[in-house]
Design an enzyme around this catalytic site. Structure first.
Site, PDB file in Angstrom:
ATOM      1  CG  HIS A 153      -0.187  -0.042   2.523  1.00  0.00           C
ATOM      2  ND1 HIS A 153       0.409   1.071   3.080  1.00  0.00           N
ATOM      3  CD2 HIS A 153       0.068  -1.062   3.360  1.00  0.00           C
ATOM      4  CE1 HIS A 153       0.984   0.741   4.217  1.00  0.00           C
ATOM      5  NE2 HIS A 153       0.811  -0.564   4.415  1.00  0.00           N
ATOM      6  CD  GLU A 193       1.728  -6.563   8.167  1.00  0.00           C
ATOM      7  OE1 GLU A 193       1.927  -7.797   8.189  1.00  0.00           O
ATOM      8  OE2 GLU A 193       2.448  -5.779   7.525  1.00  0.00           O
ATOM      9  CG  ASN A 224      -3.980  -8.343  15.907  1.00  0.00           C
ATOM     10  OD1 ASN A 224      -3.374  -7.494  16.547  1.00  0.00           O
ATOM     11  ND2 ASN A 224      -5.242  -8.626  16.120  1.00  0.00           N
TER      12      ASN A 224
END
Length: 182
Positions: free
Chosen positions: A8, A81, A83
């Site tokens: 991202h 992703e 945790n």
């Protein structure tokens, strides 16, 4: 099958070196600009995809929406992703507290709400196996996710130890060949 991985675009927490994990942080202006630049790069290469998969976190979804506007996007929880529990929002160095190393694959600790590596790894394997049964060998699949999940996917695809894989840059594309041994 060709897998194209994109991390991202930048978020404020990236800029501040804060661990994001599954906290749903939006792209900042730099991240939006990075995604637009990547779209231009992909258009110049005339790269076409058979499918686009993203984590449901807004930073990955927004990146995908910018780089492949109008293309159907599949949200997949396996692409989230890892945790990081109570460490999210903090300096990543804190995940090594002198006694617990949450990146040590032999410990698989879930202390402090951190997702065990065995579970994180299993999600990545499950995603890759689902791709292999869903698409032909010549498919081109775009995956937009986060650094840690991408490193896990590449570790599996290339059979390279996780700690030997460098961090991925925001809004850059990386290509891998997924062979059927996953």
């Amino acid at each position: 099958m060709q897998i194209y991985l994109v991390r991202h675009g930048e978020t404020d927490w990236n800029r501040e070196n804060r661990l994001q994990g599954q906290t749903d942080i939006p792209l900042n202006n730099t991240g939006i600009s990075q995604a637009h630049q990547l779209r231009q790069k992909l258009n110049a290469q005339n790269l076409k995809f058979d499918a686009v998969y993203v984590s449901p976190l807004q930073r990955t979804l927004k990146t995908a929406q910018i780089i492949v506007p109008g293309f159907p996007i599949t949200l997949d929880n396996n692409l989230k992703e890892r945790n990081a529990g109570q460490f999210e929002g903090k300096d990543p160095a804190l995940i090594f507290d002198g006694e617990i190393d949450f990146l040590d694959e032999t410990l698989n600790s879930d202390a402090f709400g951190v997702e065990p590596i065995r579970d994180f790894h299993a999600r990545a394997v499950d995603f890759l196996q689902n791709l292999q049964v869903s698409y032909p060998d010549n498919a081109k699949i775009l995956v937009v996710s986060s650094n840690g999940l991408m490193k896990r996917l590449v570790s599996i695809i290339t059979e390279t130890p996780f700690d030997k894989i460098p961090n991925f840059q925001n809004a850059e594309i990386y290509e891998y060949n997924l062979i059927s041994h996953v």
